[in-house]
Scaffold this motif. Structure first.
Motif, PDB file in Angstrom:
ATOM      1  N   PRO A   1      -0.866  -2.529  -5.551  1.00 43.60           N
ATOM      2  CA  PRO A   1      -1.710  -3.848  -4.889  1.00 43.60           C
ATOM      3  C   PRO A   1      -1.078  -5.107  -5.356  1.00 43.60           C
ATOM      4  O   PRO A   1      -0.314  -5.343  -6.629  1.00 43.60           O
ATOM      5  CB  PRO A   1      -3.146  -3.610  -5.385  1.00 43.60           C
ATOM      6  CG  PRO A   1      -3.185  -2.759  -6.476  1.00 43.60           C
ATOM      7  CD  PRO A   1      -1.586  -1.794  -6.368  1.00 43.60           C
TER       8      PRO A   1
ATOM      9  N   ARG B   1      -5.203 -11.732  -2.066  1.00 38.84           N
ATOM     10  CA  ARG B   1      -5.103 -10.973  -3.154  1.00 38.84           C
ATOM     11  C   ARG B   1      -5.505  -9.584  -2.601  1.00 38.84           C
ATOM     12  O   ARG B   1      -6.697  -9.217  -2.357  1.00 38.84           O
ATOM     13  CB  ARG B   1      -6.008 -11.655  -4.424  1.00 38.84           C
ATOM     14  CG  ARG B   1      -6.136 -10.611  -5.470  1.00 38.84           C
ATOM     15  CD  ARG B   1      -7.067 -11.176  -6.689  1.00 38.84           C
ATOM     16  NE  ARG B   1      -6.963 -10.245  -7.585  1.00 38.84           N
ATOM     17  CZ  ARG B   1      -8.278  -9.682  -7.650  1.00 38.84           C
ATOM     18  NH1 ARG B   1      -9.254  -9.837  -6.650  1.00 38.84           N
ATOM     19  NH2 ARG B   1      -8.471  -8.647  -8.723  1.00 38.84           N
ATOM     20  N   MET B   2      -4.760  -8.538  -2.722  1.00 36.65           N
ATOM     21  CA  MET B   2      -5.290  -7.303  -2.501  1.00 36.65           C
ATOM     22  C   MET B   2      -6.062  -6.792  -3.530  1.00 36.65           C
ATOM     23  O   MET B   2      -6.224  -7.192  -4.664  1.00 36.65           O
ATOM     24  CB  MET B   2      -4.051  -6.528  -2.118  1.00 36.65           C
ATOM     25  CG  MET B   2      -2.858  -6.723  -1.207  1.00 36.65           C
ATOM     26  SD  MET B   2      -1.557  -5.642  -1.375  1.00 36.65           S
ATOM     27  CE  MET B   2      -2.362  -4.045  -0.769  1.00 36.65           C
ATOM     28  N   ASP B   3      -7.084  -5.973  -2.782  1.00 39.45           N
ATOM     29  CA  ASP B   3      -8.022  -5.320  -3.814  1.00 39.45           C
ATOM     30  C   ASP B   3      -7.337  -4.651  -4.846  1.00 39.45           C
ATOM     31  O   ASP B   3      -6.166  -4.085  -4.850  1.00 39.45           O
ATOM     32  CB  ASP B   3      -8.907  -4.231  -3.072  1.00 39.45           C
ATOM     33  CG  ASP B   3      -9.839  -4.731  -2.121  1.00 39.45           C
ATOM     34  OD1 ASP B   3     -10.291  -5.846  -2.124  1.00 39.45           O
ATOM     35  OD2 ASP B   3     -10.256  -3.848  -1.149  1.00 39.45           O
ATOM     36  N   ASP B   4      -7.710  -5.009  -6.294  1.00 43.22           N
ATOM     37  CA  ASP B   4      -7.281  -4.494  -7.549  1.00 43.22           C
ATOM     38  C   ASP B   4      -5.949  -4.951  -7.998  1.00 43.22           C
ATOM     39  O   ASP B   4      -5.357  -4.561  -8.733  1.00 43.22           O
ATOM     40  CB  ASP B   4      -6.938  -2.767  -7.302  1.00 43.22           C
ATOM     41  CG  ASP B   4      -8.484  -1.963  -7.195  1.00 43.22           C
ATOM     42  OD1 ASP B   4      -9.509  -2.572  -7.829  1.00 43.22           O
ATOM     43  OD2 ASP B   4      -8.562  -1.078  -6.553  1.00 43.22           O
ATOM     44  N   ALA B   5      -5.431  -5.919  -7.171  1.00 45.91           N
ATOM     45  CA  ALA B   5      -4.189  -6.883  -7.661  1.00 45.91           C
ATOM     46  C   ALA B   5      -4.481  -7.688  -8.937  1.00 45.91           C
ATOM     47  O   ALA B   5      -5.595  -7.944  -9.048  1.00 45.91           O
ATOM     48  CB  ALA B   5      -3.840  -7.834  -6.499  1.00 45.91           C
ATOM     49  N   TRP B   6      -3.474  -7.727  -9.760  1.00 43.25           N
ATOM     50  CA  TRP B   6      -3.531  -8.450 -10.754  1.00 43.25           C
ATOM     51  C   TRP B   6      -4.288  -9.622 -10.649  1.00 43.25           C
ATOM     52  O   TRP B   6      -3.542 -10.699 -10.140  1.00 43.25           O
ATOM     53  CB  TRP B   6      -2.526  -8.221 -11.789  1.00 43.25           C
ATOM     54  CG  TRP B   6      -2.724  -8.831 -13.164  1.00 43.25           C
ATOM     55  CD1 TRP B   6      -3.688  -8.657 -14.126  1.00 43.25           C
ATOM     56  CD2 TRP B   6      -1.644  -9.560 -13.744  1.00 43.25           C
ATOM     57  NE1 TRP B   6      -3.373  -9.275 -15.350  1.00 43.25           N
ATOM     58  CE2 TRP B   6      -2.159 -10.190 -15.070  1.00 43.25           C
ATOM     59  CE3 TRP B   6      -0.439 -10.563 -13.398  1.00 43.25           C
ATOM     60  CZ2 TRP B   6      -1.619 -10.753 -16.077  1.00 43.25           C
ATOM     61  CZ3 TRP B   6       0.324 -11.359 -14.299  1.00 43.25           C
ATOM     62  CH2 TRP B   6      -0.336 -11.426 -15.630  1.00 43.25           C
ATOM     63  N   ILE B   7      -5.053 -10.439 -11.143  1.00 47.73           N
ATOM     64  CA  ILE B   7      -5.753 -11.614 -10.925  1.00 47.73           C
ATOM     65  C   ILE B   7      -4.585 -12.803 -11.480  1.00 47.73           C
ATOM     66  O   ILE B   7      -4.166 -13.774 -11.104  1.00 47.73           O
ATOM     67  CB  ILE B   7      -7.160 -11.894 -11.660  1.00 47.73           C
ATOM     68  CG1 ILE B   7      -8.261 -11.184 -10.834  1.00 47.73           C
ATOM     69  CG2 ILE B   7      -7.490 -13.464 -11.868  1.00 47.73           C
ATOM     70  CD1 ILE B   7      -9.503 -11.391 -11.376  1.00 47.73           C
TER      71      ILE B   7
ATOM     72  N   ASN C   1      -0.642  -9.634  -4.989  1.00 47.71           N
ATOM     73  CA  ASN C   1      -0.981 -10.981  -4.356  1.00 47.71           C
ATOM     74  C   ASN C   1       0.306 -11.428  -3.439  1.00 47.71           C
ATOM     75  O   ASN C   1       1.363 -11.322  -3.802  1.00 47.71           O
ATOM     76  CB  ASN C   1      -0.999 -12.150  -5.454  1.00 47.71           C
ATOM     77  CG  ASN C   1      -2.284 -11.946  -6.343  1.00 47.71           C
ATOM     78  OD1 ASN C   1      -3.473 -12.458  -5.896  1.00 47.71           O
ATOM     79  ND2 ASN C   1      -2.328 -11.276  -7.429  1.00 47.71           N
TER      80      ASN C   1
ATOM     81  N   ARG D   1       0.809  -1.196  -0.245  1.00 49.92           N
ATOM     82  CA  ARG D   1      -0.196   0.102   0.161  1.00 49.92           C
ATOM     83  C   ARG D   1       0.886   1.306   0.009  1.00 49.92           C
ATOM     84  O   ARG D   1       0.597   2.292  -0.766  1.00 49.92           O
ATOM     85  CB  ARG D   1      -1.046   0.169   1.096  1.00 49.92           C
ATOM     86  CG  ARG D   1      -2.028  -0.953   1.175  1.00 49.92           C
ATOM     87  CD  ARG D   1      -3.273  -0.679   2.196  1.00 49.92           C
ATOM     88  NE  ARG D   1      -2.524  -1.318   3.516  1.00 49.92           N
ATOM     89  CZ  ARG D   1      -2.462  -2.448   3.831  1.00 49.92           C
ATOM     90  NH1 ARG D   1      -2.907  -3.420   3.345  1.00 49.92           N
ATOM     91  NH2 ARG D   1      -1.971  -2.532   5.392  1.00 49.92           N
TER      92      ARG D   1
END
Length: 80
Positions: free
Chosen positions: A26, A43-49, A28, A21
């Motif tokens: 963001p 997986r943080m919000d908005d982290a790349w899937i 994983n 942060r």
């Protein structure tokens, strides 16, 4: 060998997430035990899937990761 317990993995994830942060990236975040087995992952919000799988495999190779990965991993390791 000392096992990586869930409580310790949660501290690592918390510290690594804080660093991610701070640098505005963001991520994983996965914590593995000595054998490379996943103890915990977030997986943080908005982290790349697409990086979920990468994060789970990266624990053994973090020393060769990019600057942001290294900074986040170092913050997590310090919490261990």
């Amino acid at each position: 060998m000392t096992a990586v317990r869930l409580e310790a993995a949660r501290r690592v994830i918390s510290a690594a997430g804080k660093k991610a942060r701070e640098i505005g990236q963001p991520m994983n975040i996965a914590v593995a035990d000595e054998g490379g087995n996943i103890v915990a992952h977030v997986r943080m919000d908005d982290a790349w899937i697409g990086s979920i799988d990468v994060s789970m495999k990266e624990g053994l190779h973090v020393a060769r990761s990019g600057d942001q990965d290294h900074a986040v991993a170092a913050a997590g390791a310090a919490a261990f």
